[in-house]
Design a protein around this motif. Sequence first.
Motif, mmCIF file in Angstrom:
data_model
loop_
_atom_site.group_PDB
_atom_site.id
_atom_site.type_symbol
_atom_site.label_atom_id
_atom_site.label_comp_id
_atom_site.label_asym_id
_atom_site.label_seq_id
_atom_site.Cartn_x
_atom_site.Cartn_y
_atom_site.Cartn_z
ATOM 1 N N SER A 110 10.599 47.681 6.195
ATOM 2 C CA SER A 110 10.846 46.937 4.953
ATOM 3 C C SER A 110 11.627 47.754 3.936
ATOM 4 C CB SER A 110 9.527 46.450 4.339
ATOM 5 O OG SER A 110 8.699 47.537 3.996
ATOM 6 N N LEU A 135 5.013 40.709 3.125
ATOM 7 C CA LEU A 135 6.305 40.044 2.957
ATOM 8 C C LEU A 135 6.249 38.821 2.054
ATOM 9 C CD1 LEU A 135 7.528 40.291 6.647
ATOM 10 C CD2 LEU A 135 8.421 41.561 4.684
ATOM 11 N N VAL A 187 8.529 42.719 10.381
ATOM 12 C CA VAL A 187 9.511 42.551 9.304
ATOM 13 C C VAL A 187 10.812 41.987 9.853
ATOM 14 C CG1 VAL A 187 10.888 43.754 7.560
ATOM 15 C CG2 VAL A 187 8.495 44.405 7.930
ATOM 16 N N SER A 209 12.158 37.647 3.314
ATOM 17 C CA SER A 209 11.786 37.697 4.731
ATOM 18 C C SER A 209 10.511 36.933 5.040
ATOM 19 C CB SER A 209 11.607 39.158 5.169
ATOM 20 O OG SER A 209 12.739 39.932 4.864
ATOM 21 N N HIS A 231 12.310 38.212 9.246
ATOM 22 C CA HIS A 231 13.605 38.197 8.564
ATOM 23 C C HIS A 231 14.637 37.445 9.407
ATOM 24 C CE1 HIS A 231 16.375 39.700 5.486
ATOM 25 N NE2 HIS A 231 17.256 39.859 6.467
#
Length: 301
Positions: free
Chosen positions: A87, A187, A113, A192, A117
């Motif tokens: 991240s 998140l 992540v 994301s 994303h």
Amino acid sequence: MIIPPYLKPGNAIGLVCPAGHMDADRARDCIATLERWGYTVRVGKTLGRSFHYFSGTDEERLDDLQDMLDDPDLRAILCARGGYGTSRIVDRLDFSAFSRAPKWVIGFSDITVLHTHLLTVWNTASLHAPMAGAFQGEGATSASVNSLRAALRGEKATYRCVPHRLNREGQAEATLVGGNLTLLAHLIGSASAPNTEDVLLFIEDIGEYLYNLDRMLIQLLRSGKLDRLSGLIVGGFTDLKDTVVPFGQTAEELILDKVRSYGYPLCFGFPSSHQGENYALKVGVRYRLQVGAEGATLGEL
């Protein structure tokens, strides 16, 4: 949904460390196995490199992963290790070349992540699957590692779970989304963060205090991420810790409490975990979840 091309013998896979440090020796079995499967392996600069906890500075990790994303000769990128750190660099990655020639991004844990994303921002599927450490020794021939091989070749998998006393029966067909609970909570509020409306959400985690699991689940609940699921799939919650005064619930009981008022099917004990079985799941691809008295099945459509 953009599904990257599946792999054929002779295709190239990149091996990169976008987060925590990993000794190069620990990836030897992984490289040998990928080559035995018929692929060529391009090893990134971050494997074996260290900068404190990380596999290089933010700039070094960013440049290495960016190079892999841009390389038109690669058909997949296997993240050697998770840990923490993706991240810190994700917002500076340029996916324009990747979007023109998408490839499978593989990993779990902190790599959640990248999975979310790619799904949220780029509408692209990826692989939540074992990383380099899982290939060590006899792990190279394990069912989990072989599930990654099958997924890379485009085979559709069906996984089965034994009955669990807290399961909620039902059936649903939807896009599969999820990964590590800590990262999913981390998140929320970012670009994301995944859309969890009408999806099959799967979660797993390791090494957390029970009260922290409760806090992260409440974060998902309060942000609406649990309200309109098509189904919830609970993987392994391992090496959990408790406070001196016990919290009073197991991880499974904590999860059930947060979704008790919803009617969607609920499956516990799915083989997606930091320890033990960790079968390959295609994030962004449609699956059918069936939960009944004899257990549960999750099959790719």
